[in-house]
Design an enzyme around this catalytic site. Structure first.
Site, PDB file in Angstrom:
ATOM      1  N   GLY A   1       0.683  -1.353  -0.162  1.00  0.00           N
ATOM      2  CA  GLY A   1      -0.027   0.049   0.171  1.00  0.00           C
ATOM      3  C   GLY A   1       0.820   1.245  -0.072  1.00  0.00           C
ATOM      4  O   GLY A   1       2.232   1.260   0.374  1.00  0.00           O
ATOM      5  N   MET A   2       0.330   2.341  -0.475  1.00  0.00           N
ATOM      6  CA  MET A   2       0.907   3.668  -0.589  1.00  0.00           C
ATOM      7  C   MET A   2      -0.001   4.761  -0.054  1.00  0.00           C
ATOM      8  O   MET A   2      -0.929   4.718  -0.529  1.00  0.00           O
ATOM      9  CB  MET A   2       1.718   3.992  -1.714  1.00  0.00           C
ATOM     10  CG  MET A   2       2.298   5.164  -1.966  1.00  0.00           C
ATOM     11  SD  MET A   2       3.686   5.319  -0.923  1.00  0.00           S
ATOM     12  CE  MET A   2       3.344   7.080  -0.473  1.00  0.00           C
TER      13      MET A   2
ATOM     14  N   HIS B   1      -1.066   6.618   8.215  1.00  0.00           N
ATOM     15  CA  HIS B   1      -0.198   7.589   7.703  1.00  0.00           C
ATOM     16  C   HIS B   1      -0.935   9.048   7.725  1.00  0.00           C
ATOM     17  O   HIS B   1      -0.202   9.871   7.376  1.00  0.00           O
ATOM     18  CB  HIS B   1       0.182   7.187   6.425  1.00  0.00           C
ATOM     19  CG  HIS B   1       1.452   6.200   6.422  1.00  0.00           C
ATOM     20  ND1 HIS B   1       2.703   6.698   7.021  1.00  0.00           N
ATOM     21  CD2 HIS B   1       1.900   5.147   5.835  1.00  0.00           C
ATOM     22  CE1 HIS B   1       3.536   5.727   6.882  1.00  0.00           C
ATOM     23  NE2 HIS B   1       3.037   4.652   5.944  1.00  0.00           N
TER      24      HIS B   1
ATOM     25  N   TYR C   1      10.344   0.056  10.669  1.00  0.00           N
ATOM     26  CA  TYR C   1       8.822  -0.054  11.030  1.00  0.00           C
ATOM     27  C   TYR C   1       8.754  -0.769  12.420  1.00  0.00           C
ATOM     28  O   TYR C   1       7.664  -0.256  12.841  1.00  0.00           O
ATOM     29  CB  TYR C   1       8.507  -1.075   9.849  1.00  0.00           C
ATOM     30  CG  TYR C   1       8.210  -0.449   8.459  1.00  0.00           C
ATOM     31  CD1 TYR C   1       9.171  -0.209   7.609  1.00  0.00           C
ATOM     32  CD2 TYR C   1       6.828  -0.536   8.110  1.00  0.00           C
ATOM     33  CE1 TYR C   1       8.950   0.636   6.440  1.00  0.00           C
ATOM     34  CE2 TYR C   1       6.503   0.110   6.854  1.00  0.00           C
ATOM     35  CZ  TYR C   1       7.527   0.539   5.820  1.00  0.00           C
ATOM     36  OH  TYR C   1       7.216   1.057   4.730  1.00  0.00           O
TER      37      TYR C   1
END
Ligand code: BES
Ligand code: ZN
Length: 603
Positions: A271-272, A301, A386
């Protein structure tokens, strides 16, 4: 402590940008872009609004560019041409575009340009590479430093811009961007977008193709190709709940809508977090919502990353560590503690392996890094920013309690919204606002060791998921004498991942055949389970699994799945030719970012 005024004037130098933002920088970009699928080029104009620092007028504006072809630069106030030159290319960074400025401090410039067919951010898919096969498709991926290959800009996470765009596409096609839709006219092939909030250029994103929309909730929905959109909407049916939970944790959602676009399978990431529109791989569509933590991650995010942004790629853990921590909190609230603990345990196991691996340079196990001269896309293994990052926040949570940590985070996001953050500045804020200056607590939590030290501090908190006791026991007894009675076909995705991850790397052909025969792992429909299985196929050189391996590597292009499989095939004499043969076949379908990674791996 540095006050806000001083912090503003302290320019952060970004080793991955060639701009001169401390003198002059774009604050708004207006794009007028035409997508030319035949030539694999975007042609258009970028109108830049400039802001100048106090002091003498700068003699030039320096922008980042990578393989852009510039026709001309004009001062929009006078219509006069401005001289420009490209400085010699610098490996990884592209070319500095140096535009000569008259002393009058022009306020708006127009750059007429086109992209190269090899632009690293762009993937042009032929119609046959899409699900329905009717129209070609374009997708972009700008993080970390690829925005410069399709928009002339200062491509640094510390330099924010608002943007508007007018996108011309062939008739019948739909374009979407990481912005508000101001006008959609598929008949004329005209789409207009508006992003009124200042974002770093790595969040500029565009996709175009045969794209349709399904609402999921009042402010959430999915875009995808027609054959995929229903599956996507049911997989991500919890999006609305996710936003609600995230808001209760982090504060108001700042971006209006949150949609997800499920892209063709060559999208290189899980995903972005493009604002308002998460980009996602179709490999998340497991059918049972077991992989939705990836979209929860991208949603998180919206605070850590998109509101408060890592100032440089060396501060990447501020984006990803926070986001992974928030992701765990979101999925805990929606799917329960066991689900979240399983995610965290899987991540911590990878983290321990990476830290223990002699191939990992010790310096890469620090959270705060200096990535000067390195490709941020191929930086340290992602477990460090992460999962070491998330584990650090977990330690803060346990020390201060959720109430205090959550209040701190909400305040941190609110006060630093729409700005960039360095690790040092974050540590000052942390010490002041969460620790309230308590040096003894600071030492007790080992803050400096977590952020600047190597390896894993011993106050890491290990979650206790009971269900992994069973998968570990099953793995141990299977490895010892081939017993399969502890293995349960109804295991969750995470339990299968744990079981497969706990098996030794040298299973015999008989053991592999026994597992495959009983649980049909070579046919697994869940991409994470299949990936964990295929790693054993390579490690054990298990030939009956090769067709499945080849199928997986040719039908999707997620770098997280490609890199380890190609790396392991390359390292093993029995699988080396196989890896090279599969790659030769699959390479034309991969995104340029993956091509660069795998090319480097196979020299
Ligand atoms: N922002 C990242 C993807 C990224 C990082 C792209 C660096 C380019 C450079 C995104 O939020 C991400 O982390 N995606 C992960 C999923 C997540 C659940 C760990 C992925 O794609 O696997
Ligand atoms: Zn992320």
């Amino acid at each position: 402590m540095i006050g806000p005024t001083l912090a503003l004037v302290l320019a952060v130098t970004d080793p991955h940008s060639l701009g001169n933002p401390e003198q002059v920088k774009p604050t708004h970009i207006e794009l007028d872009l035409t997508l030319d699928f035949e030539a694999k080029r975007i042609r258009g104009m970028a109108d830049l609004t400039l802001a100048y620092a106090k002091g003498p007028a700068p003699t030039f504006l320096a922008l980042d560019s990578d393989a852009l072809e510039i026709a001309r630069v004009t001062d929009l106030a006078t219509g006069g041409r401005l001289a420009f030159t490209f400085e010699p290319p610098i490996p990884l960074l592209g070319q500095r575009l140096r535009i000569t400025l008259p002393g009058s401090r022009p306020k708006r410039l127009r750059i007429a340009y086109r992209t190269s067919p090899n632009a690293s951010a762009l993937q042009w898919l032929e119609a046959r590479q899409t699900t329905s096969g009717k129209l070609p498709f374009l997708l972009t991926q700008a993080q970390a430093i690829h925005a410069r290959s399709f928009v002339p800009c200062i491509d640094s996470p510390g330099v924010r811009v608002t943007y508007d765009a007018l996108v011309h596409v062939p008739p019948g096609m739909v374009a979407v961007m990481s912005a508000e839709h101001a006008l959609d006219d598929p008949v004329k092939g005209l789409f207009r977008f508006h992003m009124p909030q200042a974002i770093p250029p790595y969040l500029i994103a565009l996709a175009a193709g045969e794209i349709v929309f399904r609402a999921v909730g009042p402010r959430t929905g999915v875009y995808a190709e027609p054959d995929v959109v229903e599956r996507a909407a049911s997989e991500f049916a919890d999006m609305e709940k996710m936003v609600a939970v995230a808001e209760s944790l982090c504060g108001r959602y700042a971006w209006g809508r949150w949609d997800v676009i499920v892209l063709p399978p060559s999208f290189p990431f899980g995903g972005m977090e493009n604002p308002r529109l998460t980009f996602a791989t179709p490999t998340l569509l497991a059918g049972d919502r077991s992989l939705v933590n990836v979209v929860a991650h991208e949603l998180a995010h919206s605070w850590s990353g998109n509101l408060v942004t890592n100032a440089t790629w060396g501060d990447f853990w501020l984006n990803e560590g926070f986001t992974n921590y928030l992701n765990l909190r979101i999925v805990e609230s929606i799917y329960g503690r066991a689900f979240a603990e399983q995610q965290e345990l899987l991540a911590q196991r990878d983290l321990r392996e990476i830290v223990a691996d002699p191939k990992t340079p010790g310096g890469d196990t620090q959270l705060a890094l200096d990535l000067t001269g390195r490709d941020p896309d191929d930086g340290p293994p992602s477990s460090i920013p992460y999962d070491k990052g998330a584990s650090f926040l977990r330690v803060l949570e346990v020390h201060f309690g959720r109430t205090r940590l959550d209040a701190f985070l909400r305040d941190y996001f609110a006060r630093n919204a729409f700005s960039s953050m360095t690790t040092d500045r974050f540590l000052e804020i942390l010490k002041r606002d969460l620790f309230r200056g308590d040096d003894a607590a600071w030492r007790e939590v080992h803050v400096e060791e977590w952020v600047h030290g190597r390896g894993l501090p011993d106050n890491i908190i290990v979650p206790a998921s009971k269900s992994f006791d069973l998968t570990r026991a099953a793995a141990t007894s299977f490895a010892k004498d081939g017993a399969t009675d502890g293995i349960q076909s109804e295991w969750t995705t995470a339990e299968w991942q744990d079981f497969l991850g706990a098996l030794p790397h040298d299973l015999t052909t008989a053991q592999m055949a026994a597992l495959d025969g009983r649980f049909h792992l070579s046919q697994a429909g869940n991409s994470e389970i299949l990936f964990s299985w295929l790693r054993h196929v390579v490690w054990s050189a298990y030939e009956p699994g090769y067709p499945s391996l080849e199928g997986f590597l040719t039908r999707q292009g997620r770098r997280k799945f490609l890199r380890p499989l190609y790396e392991d095939m390359e390292a093993k004499p029995q699988t080396r030719d196989l890896g090279r043969r599969i790659y030769a076949k699959a390479r034309p379908g991969y995104h340029p970012i993956c091509v660069a990674t795998i090319d480097a791996l196979l020299q």
